[in-house]
Design an enzyme around this catalytic site. Sequence first.
Site, PDB file in Angstrom:
ATOM      1  N   GLN A 367     -10.134 -14.414   2.035  1.00 52.72           N
ATOM      2  CA  GLN A 367     -10.531 -13.013   1.973  1.00 52.72           C
ATOM      3  C   GLN A 367     -11.895 -12.867   2.636  1.00 52.72           C
ATOM      4  OE1 GLN A 367     -11.171 -11.656  -2.019  1.00 52.72           O
ATOM      5  NE2 GLN A 367     -10.838  -9.522  -1.502  1.00 52.72           N
ATOM      6  N   GLN A 389      -8.051 -11.038   7.119  1.00 58.47           N
ATOM      7  CA  GLN A 389      -7.547 -10.716   5.780  1.00 58.47           C
ATOM      8  C   GLN A 389      -8.537  -9.798   5.087  1.00 58.47           C
ATOM      9  OE1 GLN A 389      -6.294 -14.024   3.306  1.00 58.47           O
ATOM     10  NE2 GLN A 389      -6.906 -12.953   1.460  1.00 58.47           N
ATOM     11  N   ASP A 411      -3.140  -7.364   4.409  1.00 57.44           N
ATOM     12  CA  ASP A 411      -3.693  -6.296   3.571  1.00 57.44           C
ATOM     13  C   ASP A 411      -5.015  -5.794   4.135  1.00 57.44           C
ATOM     14  OD1 ASP A 411      -1.566  -7.028   1.972  1.00 57.44           O
ATOM     15  OD2 ASP A 411      -2.769  -8.186   0.581  1.00 57.44           O
ATOM     16  N   TRP A 468      -0.835  -3.049  -4.257  1.00 56.74           N
ATOM     17  CA  TRP A 468      -1.715  -3.933  -5.015  1.00 56.74           C
ATOM     18  C   TRP A 468      -1.685  -3.533  -6.493  1.00 56.74           C
ATOM     19  CZ3 TRP A 468      -7.777  -3.918  -4.336  1.00 56.74           C
ATOM     20  CH2 TRP A 468      -8.335  -4.892  -5.170  1.00 56.74           C
TER      21      TRP A 468
END
Length: 552
Positions: A367, A389, A411, A468
């Site tokens: 992330q 990401q 995402d 999510w």
Amino acid sequence: MVLAAHAPAQPATAPATQRARLTIVLAGDSTVTDKVGWGAPFARCFPEGAEVVNVAQAGRSSKSFIDEGHWQKCLDARPAIVLIQFGHNDQPGKGPERETDPATTYRAHLSRFVDEARAAGATPVLLTPLSRRTWGDDARIRSTLEPYAAAVRDVAAGKKTALIDLHARSIDAYESMGAAAAETISPRDDKGVDHTHLNEIGATYFGALVADELRRVVPLTAGLFRLIAEPPRQPTQTQPAARPAAPAAPQTARGPATLVVAADGSGEFTAVQAAVDAVAPGNADRTTIRIKPGRYVGPVLVPREKTNVSFVGDSAETTILTYALNVRAPQNPASPAGVRGTGVVIRGDGFEAENLTFENTSGDHGQAMALRTEGDRGVYRRCRLIGWQDTLLAHSRRQYFVDCTIEGRVDFIYGAATAVFDRCDIRSKNGGYVTAASTLENEPFGFVFLDCRLTSADSAPAYLGRPWRPFAGVAFVRCDMGAHVRPEGWHNWGKPDNERTARYGEFGSTGPGGSTQARVAWAKPLSPEQAAVLTPGFILRGADGWDPTRRR
């Protein structure tokens, strides 16, 4: 979202009875070796379909590597790809058996590597040398290897050879970390800290970085990388809490009308954060931070009490706020708490940005946010947001993006904000998922894309989104969708219950991916009447009637 850990290390060289389909050879000095370099973690990125043979030798230069026969061993391995990184031991003071001149002999050796690799049927990839961690008083890296890095870039350009600019990437990473955190990736012995080589943490970081860069510069390797599955964002994670009130400040507090940041020293500040720090808390009027062209490395935080701040650049192509870390990398200890793996964090209300790039160059290993927005009434015009990401975390409140480019894979637009994307270019890389909304149940809107273009860096299929949180809300209205958009459109994140609550809608989209004929049944088309009212002013108006399209 946290990625699964790497699998246990695989042997650098597979047994002859289990020959892989493709051989990758590493040629270089100690910074490439398995012991104090990035070689072994790089090899672990290829558990199947490739054999990585590490011929790198400590203490060798481009000259001595050839003279001692190590280069011939590289060719004898019959590689499909050979990665070549030298420079540290080519420098003056290493002795005549190793020293080279970056303008002459070093370039000649690099050219020989390229020519002989190609003659042997291999694809050569030149790497600029990993930077040493030598710091100046201004907390910037002082490179002694830049003449050798420049020579690599020139040879790569002249011979049209794939290039991984590890020198520039490592400098960005170190300056993002800061000196204290950079020591956590450095080996230590009885002589102290080694500022050239890598310990396991550093090797893992740069091994994954080189592998990610290889996938980019040699596309034929893309299918060989182990895909690390992303587990669901933890359902036990709480929804974003109500934003605490900003610290009290006199209503008359004002900041200077304009502050100038210039990397070359021609402004009042050389760092963006220094200019933010100079803004008066509770600023009633707008303060513009004019950011001159340049690359500004490191985290930036606009805190809650710094309101009505604008970042303005000349153009997104020339004014770049960049960061090089993911959430698992060593973080700069000077960074504020709660902003791990994020380049720019906006907490103050009324923030605006124009003509800037926000990027996180960490790549495909965790992330890594380019921008996190938490303040209310955020506006971004003609900006680029670049990552892989979780590029953009539109965490909460109201956000407006117009004429922006946002790109990533996993995402890469996510969060609980009410956000409008107006005439934006939404660019997918290697498939994945465009959105991961976590819209609150009582919020009527989540992410709304109006007249946007959905493009792709390749032909890999991508989903429009996955929830999510159960009540994720996303709508695409009159968007031009490329062929990379999957016919089914949406994914339930492996949870059938999400199909009952997620609010996914589309209207009037065109292009090869715009047809809703094969969309999942639980994504509902919008009616013309519903689509007609979806304007930025309607979606974002809130209790105060805010309309970001009305410029002051």
